[in-house]
Design a protein around this motif. Structure first.
Motif, PDB file in Angstrom:
ATOM      1  N   LYS A 244       0.836  -1.204   0.000  1.00 20.34           N
ATOM      2  CA  LYS A 244       0.000   0.000   0.000  1.00 20.34           C
ATOM      3  C   LYS A 244       0.871   1.255   0.000  1.00 20.34           C
ATOM      4  CE  LYS A 244      -3.804   2.296   2.240  1.00 20.34           C
ATOM      5  NZ  LYS A 244      -4.867   2.257   3.207  1.00 20.34           N
TER       6      LYS A 244
ATOM      7  N   GLU B 101       1.660   7.021  -6.689  1.00 20.63           N
ATOM      8  CA  GLU B 101       0.568   7.901  -7.086  1.00 20.63           C
ATOM      9  C   GLU B 101       0.836   9.369  -6.749  1.00 20.63           C
ATOM     10  OE1 GLU B 101      -2.916   6.348  -5.171  1.00 20.63           O
ATOM     11  OE2 GLU B 101      -3.031   4.611  -6.491  1.00 20.63           O
TER      12      GLU B 101
ATOM     13  N   LYS C   7       3.885   1.560  -1.234  1.00 23.21           N
ATOM     14  CA  LYS C   7       4.458   1.691  -2.579  1.00 23.21           C
ATOM     15  C   LYS C   7       3.442   2.296  -3.544  1.00 23.21           C
ATOM     16  CE  LYS C   7       6.629  -0.853  -6.334  1.00 23.21           C
ATOM     17  NZ  LYS C   7       7.216  -2.123  -6.760  1.00 23.21           N
ATOM     18  N   GLU C   8       2.216   1.814  -3.475  1.00 24.94           N
ATOM     19  CA  GLU C   8       1.159   2.329  -4.340  1.00 24.94           C
ATOM     20  C   GLU C   8       0.937   3.830  -4.087  1.00 24.94           C
ATOM     21  OE1 GLU C   8      -3.604   1.785  -4.337  1.00 24.94           O
ATOM     22  OE2 GLU C   8      -2.446  -0.079  -4.455  1.00 24.94           O
ATOM     23  N   GLN C   9       0.883   4.219  -2.825  1.00 24.94           N
ATOM     24  CA  GLN C   9       0.684   5.627  -2.483  1.00 24.94           C
ATOM     25  C   GLN C   9       1.853   6.485  -2.966  1.00 24.94           C
ATOM     26  OE1 GLN C   9       0.130   5.179   1.734  1.00 24.94           O
ATOM     27  NE2 GLN C   9      -2.093   5.231   1.567  1.00 24.94           N
TER      28      GLN C   9
END
Length: 97
Positions: free
Chosen positions: A13, A20, A15-17
């Motif tokens: 999560k 983005e 990494k995703e944030q």
């Protein structure tokens, strides 16, 4: 969900944030809290040695804990996460914020 309960999901999560919200490479601010133990503080500082990091420490009002802020240019989210994992493995009792 905390990092301790499911570290893989926590870091996925994160990494995703980071992907983005940030253009890489980028400056990243790490924040840690440790007991005010010079050895523990030195261990954290050594992990960021030779990386051009700007490291600031501040002792709590009662002197029991020290907060460590580390501002450093990182190449991508994977490198950011690798440092968190390395700190967690090498420095006992560290709290990552």
């Amino acid at each position: 969900m905390s990092k301790e309960e499911n570290p893989e999901a926590f870091y996925a999560k994160l990494k995703e944030q980071l992907l983005e919200t940030t253009q890489w490479p980028s400056e990243y601010l790490y924040k840690f809290i440790v007991l005010s133990d010079l050895h523990k503080i030195a261990e954290i500082e050594a992990i960021f040695d030779f990386s051009g990091a700007v490291i600031k420490t501040k002792e709590s009002s009662n002197g029991k804990y020290t907060s460590i802020s580390i501002n450093v240019r990182m190449e991508n989210p994977d490198v950011v996460i690798a440092k968190y994992i390395e700190i967690g493995e090498k420095v006992e009792g560290v709290i990552s914020l």
